[in-house]
Design a protein around this motif. Structure first.
Motif, PDB file in Angstrom:
ATOM      1  N   LEU A  13      35.223  33.724  43.975  1.00 52.75           N
ATOM      2  CA  LEU A  13      33.861  32.693  43.713  1.00 52.75           C
ATOM      3  C   LEU A  13      33.101  32.374  43.697  1.00 52.75           C
ATOM      4  CD1 LEU A  13      30.757  35.945  44.222  1.00 52.75           C
ATOM      5  CD2 LEU A  13      32.172  34.438  46.053  1.00 52.75           C
ATOM      6  N   GLY A  14      33.973  31.474  42.221  1.00 49.71           N
ATOM      7  CA  GLY A  14      33.879  29.865  41.939  1.00 49.71           C
ATOM      8  C   GLY A  14      34.577  28.587  41.809  1.00 49.71           C
ATOM      9  N   TRP A  15      35.895  29.701  42.728  1.00 50.16           N
ATOM     10  CA  TRP A  15      37.075  28.902  43.695  1.00 50.16           C
ATOM     11  C   TRP A  15      35.927  28.633  45.069  1.00 50.16           C
ATOM     12  CZ3 TRP A  15      40.372  25.378  42.121  1.00 50.16           C
ATOM     13  CH2 TRP A  15      41.150  25.203  40.850  1.00 50.16           C
ATOM     14  N   ILE A  33      28.079  27.686  38.905  1.00 56.52           N
ATOM     15  CA  ILE A  33      27.816  29.142  38.762  1.00 56.52           C
ATOM     16  C   ILE A  33      28.866  30.428  38.516  1.00 56.52           C
ATOM     17  CG2 ILE A  33      26.231  30.999  39.272  1.00 56.52           C
ATOM     18  CD1 ILE A  33      23.698  28.488  40.454  1.00 56.52           C
ATOM     19  N   GLY A  34      29.837  30.166  39.522  1.00 54.52           N
ATOM     20  CA  GLY A  34      30.711  31.827  39.635  1.00 54.52           C
ATOM     21  C   GLY A  34      31.568  31.475  38.420  1.00 54.52           C
ATOM     22  N   SER A  35      31.805  29.861  38.219  1.00 51.66           N
ATOM     23  CA  SER A  35      32.614  30.089  36.830  1.00 51.66           C
ATOM     24  C   SER A  35      31.899  30.264  35.644  1.00 51.66           C
ATOM     25  CB  SER A  35      33.573  28.289  36.526  1.00 51.66           C
ATOM     26  OG  SER A  35      34.129  28.218  38.927  1.00 51.66           O
ATOM     27  N   LEU A  94      40.773  32.344  36.354  1.00 49.64           N
ATOM     28  CA  LEU A  94      40.282  31.032  37.675  1.00 49.64           C
ATOM     29  C   LEU A  94      39.044  30.587  36.528  1.00 49.64           C
ATOM     30  CD1 LEU A  94      40.401  34.359  40.247  1.00 49.64           C
ATOM     31  CD2 LEU A  94      41.207  31.926  39.872  1.00 49.64           C
ATOM     32  N   GLY A  95      37.601  31.011  35.911  1.00 47.58           N
ATOM     33  CA  GLY A  95      36.902  29.986  35.318  1.00 47.58           C
ATOM     34  C   GLY A  95      36.909  29.080  35.218  1.00 47.58           C
ATOM     35  N   VAL A 117      36.314  25.378  35.767  1.00 48.17           N
ATOM     36  CA  VAL A 117      35.449  23.981  35.138  1.00 48.17           C
ATOM     37  C   VAL A 117      36.353  23.121  34.695  1.00 48.17           C
ATOM     38  CG1 VAL A 117      34.702  23.995  33.338  1.00 48.17           C
ATOM     39  CG2 VAL A 117      34.016  25.870  34.160  1.00 48.17           C
ATOM     40  N   ALA A 118      37.754  22.975  34.295  1.00 48.11           N
ATOM     41  CA  ALA A 118      39.081  22.550  33.965  1.00 48.11           C
ATOM     42  C   ALA A 118      38.573  20.830  35.095  1.00 48.11           C
ATOM     43  CB  ALA A 118      39.811  22.849  33.360  1.00 48.11           C
TER      44      ALA A 118
END
Length: 96
Positions: free
Chosen positions: A23-25, A31-33, A66-67, A71-72
Motif C-alpha cells: 500500500l505504501g507504493w 503512512i503505509g511505508s 518495501l517500506g 521512504v528513501a
C-alpha cells in the motif's frame, strides 16, 4: 509411533507489514511505508522469540524492504524538488 508435528502460524504482523508495504507504493505512500517498517520489525522480533510457533520472516523482510525503499525514494524526491525549485528561485532572484 511418530512424534506430533508442530504447527506454526504465519505471523499476523508479518502479513500486515507486507500489505502495508504494498500500500505504501500504491495508495498510502507515507503512512503505509511507516506501518510496514514498524510492523516488520515487530514481526521479526516475534518470530525470533518464538520460532516454534510463528513463521513469516520472509513476509516481514519484504514489508521492511518495501517500506524503507519508499521512504528513501520519498526523501530523494523531496530533496530533488527542493534543489530544483531552490535553483530556479535563486536564478530568478539573480536576474531580478
Amino acid at each position: 509411533m511418530s512424534a506430533p508435528v508442530a504447527f506454526r502460524r504465519t505471523s499476523t504482523l508479518a502479513i500486515v507489514s507486507l500489505v502495508s508495504g504494498l500500500l505504501g507504493w500504491s495508495m498510502l505512500p507515507f503512512i503505509g511505508s511507516l506501518v510496514a517498517i514498524v510492523t516488520g520489525h515487530l514481526a521479526r522480533s516475534e518470530i525470533r522469540r518464538r520460532p516454534d510457533a510463528f513463521e513469516g520472516d520472509g513476509l516481514a523482510v519484504t514489508g521492511l524492504v518495501l517500506g524503507y525503499a519508499m521512504v528513501a525514494m520519498s526523501i530523494l524526491g523531496l530533496l530533488f524538488v527542493f534543489l530544483v525549485f531552490g535553483g530556479v528561485m535563486a536564478a530568478i532572484a539573480a536576474y531580478a
